[in-house]
Motif scaffolding. Structure first.
Motif, PDB file in Angstrom:
ATOM      1  N   TYR A  92      -1.165   1.971  -6.019  1.00  0.00           N
ATOM      2  CA  TYR A  92       0.177   2.529  -6.151  1.00  0.00           C
ATOM      3  C   TYR A  92       0.191   4.051  -6.287  1.00  0.00           C
ATOM      4  O   TYR A  92       0.865   4.737  -5.531  1.00  0.00           O
ATOM      5  CB  TYR A  92       0.888   1.884  -7.351  1.00  0.00           C
ATOM      6  N   THR A  93      -0.553   4.594  -7.263  1.00  0.00           N
ATOM      7  CA  THR A  93      -0.448   6.039  -7.525  1.00  0.00           C
ATOM      8  C   THR A  93      -1.280   6.897  -6.583  1.00  0.00           C
ATOM      9  O   THR A  93      -0.917   8.030  -6.306  1.00  0.00           O
ATOM     10  CB  THR A  93      -0.828   6.388  -8.978  1.00  0.00           C
ATOM     11  N   VAL A  94      -2.390   6.366  -6.089  1.00  0.00           N
ATOM     12  CA  VAL A  94      -3.258   7.154  -5.211  1.00  0.00           C
ATOM     13  C   VAL A  94      -2.901   6.933  -3.741  1.00  0.00           C
ATOM     14  O   VAL A  94      -2.654   7.882  -3.001  1.00  0.00           O
ATOM     15  CB  VAL A  94      -4.753   6.843  -5.465  1.00  0.00           C
ATOM     16  N   LEU A  95      -2.872   5.680  -3.313  1.00  0.00           N
ATOM     17  CA  LEU A  95      -2.666   5.391  -1.897  1.00  0.00           C
ATOM     18  C   LEU A  95      -1.202   5.456  -1.463  1.00  0.00           C
ATOM     19  O   LEU A  95      -0.890   6.039  -0.428  1.00  0.00           O
ATOM     20  CB  LEU A  95      -3.251   4.016  -1.556  1.00  0.00           C
ATOM     21  N   ARG A  96      -0.316   4.863  -2.244  1.00  0.00           N
ATOM     22  CA  ARG A  96       1.089   4.808  -1.823  1.00  0.00           C
ATOM     23  C   ARG A  96       1.873   6.069  -2.159  1.00  0.00           C
ATOM     24  O   ARG A  96       2.514   6.655  -1.315  1.00  0.00           O
ATOM     25  CB  ARG A  96       1.784   3.600  -2.449  1.00  0.00           C
ATOM     26  N   ARG A  97       1.837   6.462  -3.422  1.00  0.00           N
ATOM     27  CA  ARG A  97       2.666   7.593  -3.852  1.00  0.00           C
ATOM     28  C   ARG A  97       1.963   8.931  -3.718  1.00  0.00           C
ATOM     29  O   ARG A  97       2.602   9.968  -3.770  1.00  0.00           O
ATOM     30  CB  ARG A  97       3.111   7.382  -5.296  1.00  0.00           C
ATOM     31  N   ASN A  98       0.638   8.911  -3.621  1.00  0.00           N
ATOM     32  CA  ASN A  98      -0.144  10.139  -3.517  1.00  0.00           C
ATOM     33  C   ASN A  98       0.107  11.062  -4.722  1.00  0.00           C
ATOM     34  O   ASN A  98       0.151  12.276  -4.594  1.00  0.00           O
ATOM     35  CB  ASN A  98       0.162  10.863  -2.204  1.00  0.00           C
ATOM     36  N   ASP A  99       0.281  10.436  -5.908  1.00  0.00           N
ATOM     37  CA  ASP A  99       0.543  11.177  -7.138  1.00  0.00           C
ATOM     38  C   ASP A  99      -0.733  11.593  -7.858  1.00  0.00           C
ATOM     39  O   ASP A  99      -0.710  12.518  -8.659  1.00  0.00           O
ATOM     40  CB  ASP A  99       1.367  10.329  -8.123  1.00  0.00           C
ATOM     41  N   SER A 100      -1.823  10.891  -7.620  1.00  0.00           N
ATOM     42  CA  SER A 100      -3.076  11.145  -8.325  1.00  0.00           C
ATOM     43  C   SER A 100      -4.235  11.160  -7.351  1.00  0.00           C
ATOM     44  O   SER A 100      -4.159  10.568  -6.276  1.00  0.00           O
ATOM     45  CB  SER A 100      -3.343  10.042  -9.360  1.00  0.00           C
TER      46      SER A 100
END
Length: 141
Positions: A92-100
């Motif tokens: 979710y945070t790395v692959l989809r949202r690119n937040d982390s």
């Protein structure tokens, strides 16, 4: 080794390794830098390292992966060679949202590697193939 991490992250891991070898701890300035680069998962990852939740599994053929026991009790097989963890946070945070840049599990794998604190387990090639295919997990002693 080709890295998928930004140069600043690679340099930070080198600083952690050097400082931890010299002093046996990570000083506040490096903790602040880890938090700045990796966000809130930095402290969670350090907690996993402190709890000795990271095991480097390797086989005679040279294959290597890190198994990280998450806070929920689930075991995640992480790959530093391709910068991947199968946990929902990574998806979710790395692959989809690119937040982390990474999740706490793969960051714990990188940090335990830099600090020399991961447990080591050697497996047969057949056992490693089962882990890499997702059919089995190593038994941690």
């Amino acid at each position: 080794m080709t890295s998928f991490l930004p140069a600043v992250a690679e340099q930070l891991f080198k600083e952690v390794q050097k400082t931890y070898q010299e002093k046996g701890q990570i000083p506040d300035d490096l903790l602040i830098a880890l938090r700045f680069v990796f966000g809130s998962c930095a402290l969670q990852a350090l907690d996993l390292v402190d709890q000795r939740s990271v095991t480097c599994v390797s086989s005679p053929s040279g294959r290597r992966a890190y198994q990280v026991m998450g806070g929920s009790g689930l075991l995640y097989t992480c790959y530093t060679s391709c910068h991947y963890c199968p946990c929902p946070a990574f998806t979710y945070t790395v692959l989809r949202r690119n937040d982390s840049l990474l999740c706490k599990h793969i960051l714990a794998a990188y940090l335990s590697q830099a600090m020399g604190l991961s447990q080591q387990e050697t497996l047969s090639d057949q056992q490693m193939s089962s882990i890499l295919s997702g059919r089995a997990a190593a038994t941690h002693t």
